[in-house]
Design an enzyme around this catalytic site. Sequence first.
Site, short mmCIF file in Angstrom:
data_model
loop_
_atom_site.label_atom_id
_atom_site.label_comp_id
_atom_site.label_asym_id
_atom_site.label_seq_id
_atom_site.Cartn_x
_atom_site.Cartn_y
_atom_site.Cartn_z
N HIS A 203 12.27 76.09 73.54
CA HIS A 203 13.50 76.68 72.98
C HIS A 203 14.52 77.03 74.06
O HIS A 203 15.71 77.05 73.82
CB HIS A 203 13.18 77.91 72.11
CG HIS A 203 12.68 79.10 72.87
ND1 HIS A 203 11.36 79.31 73.16
CD2 HIS A 203 13.34 80.16 73.41
CE1 HIS A 203 11.22 80.43 73.83
NE2 HIS A 203 12.41 80.97 74.00
N ASP A 204 14.04 77.29 75.30
CA ASP A 204 14.98 77.64 76.38
C ASP A 204 15.25 76.45 77.31
O ASP A 204 15.66 76.64 78.46
CB ASP A 204 14.40 78.80 77.21
CG ASP A 204 14.72 80.15 76.58
OD1 ASP A 204 15.68 80.22 75.78
OD2 ASP A 204 14.01 81.12 76.89
N LYS A 207 18.10 76.16 79.81
CA LYS A 207 18.19 76.96 81.04
C LYS A 207 18.08 76.09 82.30
O LYS A 207 18.36 76.55 83.40
CB LYS A 207 17.10 78.04 81.05
CG LYS A 207 17.45 79.20 80.12
CD LYS A 207 16.54 80.38 80.32
CE LYS A 207 17.01 81.54 79.44
NZ LYS A 207 15.98 82.60 79.38
N HIS A 232 22.94 78.29 77.25
CA HIS A 232 21.68 77.52 77.31
C HIS A 232 21.25 76.98 75.95
O HIS A 232 20.62 75.94 75.86
CB HIS A 232 20.54 78.32 77.97
CG HIS A 232 19.92 79.34 77.07
ND1 HIS A 232 20.45 80.59 76.89
CD2 HIS A 232 18.79 79.30 76.31
CE1 HIS A 232 19.68 81.26 76.05
NE2 HIS A 232 18.67 80.51 75.69
N HIS A 256 18.22 79.65 68.14
CA HIS A 256 17.23 80.71 68.35
C HIS A 256 17.83 82.06 68.77
O HIS A 256 17.14 83.06 68.79
CB HIS A 256 16.11 80.26 69.30
CG HIS A 256 16.47 80.24 70.75
ND1 HIS A 256 17.06 79.16 71.35
CD2 HIS A 256 16.30 81.15 71.73
CE1 HIS A 256 17.24 79.41 72.64
NE2 HIS A 256 16.79 80.62 72.91
N HIS A 257 19.14 82.09 69.11
CA HIS A 257 19.79 83.38 69.39
C HIS A 257 20.75 83.80 68.29
O HIS A 257 21.52 84.74 68.47
CB HIS A 257 20.52 83.33 70.74
CG HIS A 257 19.59 83.39 71.91
ND1 HIS A 257 18.90 84.53 72.26
CD2 HIS A 257 19.21 82.43 72.80
CE1 HIS A 257 18.15 84.28 73.33
NE2 HIS A 257 18.31 83.00 73.67
N ASP A 285 10.74 85.55 70.21
CA ASP A 285 11.43 85.60 71.50
C ASP A 285 11.75 87.05 71.87
O ASP A 285 11.51 87.51 73.00
CB ASP A 285 12.72 84.77 71.38
CG ASP A 285 13.45 84.57 72.70
OD1 ASP A 285 12.81 84.74 73.76
OD2 ASP A 285 14.65 84.21 72.67
FE LIG Z 1 16.83 81.74 74.85
#
Ligand SMILES: [Fe+2]
Length: 341
Positions: A203-204, A207, A232, A256-257, A285
């Site tokens: 999910h990240d 980054k 990201h 996801h954010h 998360d």
């Molecule tokens: Fe994230």
Amino acid sequence: MNIRHMVPKQIHVLVIEDNPGDARLIELMLAEHSDDGYQPVFALRLAEGLEAIARQPFDIILLDLSLPDSHGLGTVEAVLESAPMTPIIVLTGLADESTALAAMKAGAQDYLAKGQGDGETLRRSIRYSIERMSTEEERRESGERLRRALMQTIQAVGLTIEKRDPYTAGHQQRVAELAAAIGRELGFEPERLEGLELGSVIHDIGKIAIPSSFLNKPGRLTATEFALIKTHSVIGYDIIKDVEFTWPIAKMVRQHHERLDGSGYPDGLKGDDILFEAKIICVADVIESMASNRPYRAALGIDVALAEISSNRGRLYDPDVADACLKLFAEGRFGFTTSAV
Ligand SMILES: [Fe+2]
């Protein structure tokens, strides 16, 4: 594997047929081709056939669909359940073709109309059914190998990001563990669960494009630095949006954010506009991040993390996801297996 080698030297045939005349005919036809090494066993009823299956493995089952103790498709289903890897040839009456086709859909390999055909037809059907079954099995195995390789590749991609960012090492793996537990609690089917795990594990991924000096910065981030870090989720989406996953992984990564009330990023989506999987990853998360150390703070602890979810349940976090998560912890049914830094 060469399929031609899959037809065994001795062919153990189970004939489940209640009509003695038909059974005798099959016996004679098999005897015509004794070179093929047929070893027939006869059963007059379904129950008797299932007992034989429990006693020994068979290479092929010849199955009459109208038996004293079973009739129609249920007969095929019962045999398939007891011997899922054994090919079945259905024996039908002439008027029964539609039932025979339905039996093929249910998992039989072939069908033969009784009273038609000869020993050669039967022999060919047996060989064909055994070979077709092993081809199917090979295909299933190679599909399974591919699926495992995909999971491992995605995990390797996830690890690559974390290698640059030691403070979040294991973060995505732990988020995946919790997300999967929540998905399971919410009754996700295994297939959907798999997609959720894959999405969580990367999910990240965006980054990768953020300077590691920002990610590892011990002090407070400036507004500009924070704005950059927030990109990201869109970068991650761009990286994987063209991969043809069977699950909406790119959306999971992008969203996801997002927060239920529209206060999240990057798109400020609200409520049902947010993918359900993304809502799960979001909660997992938040919990994992608050429960772990960060460059700019020590771990806040799991109790603080759970209090955050519970007090913002229905506002920031999906109520069903929040409830499932809180229940898992309250009942002591979840603990991270990979350790945090
Ligand atoms: Fe994230």
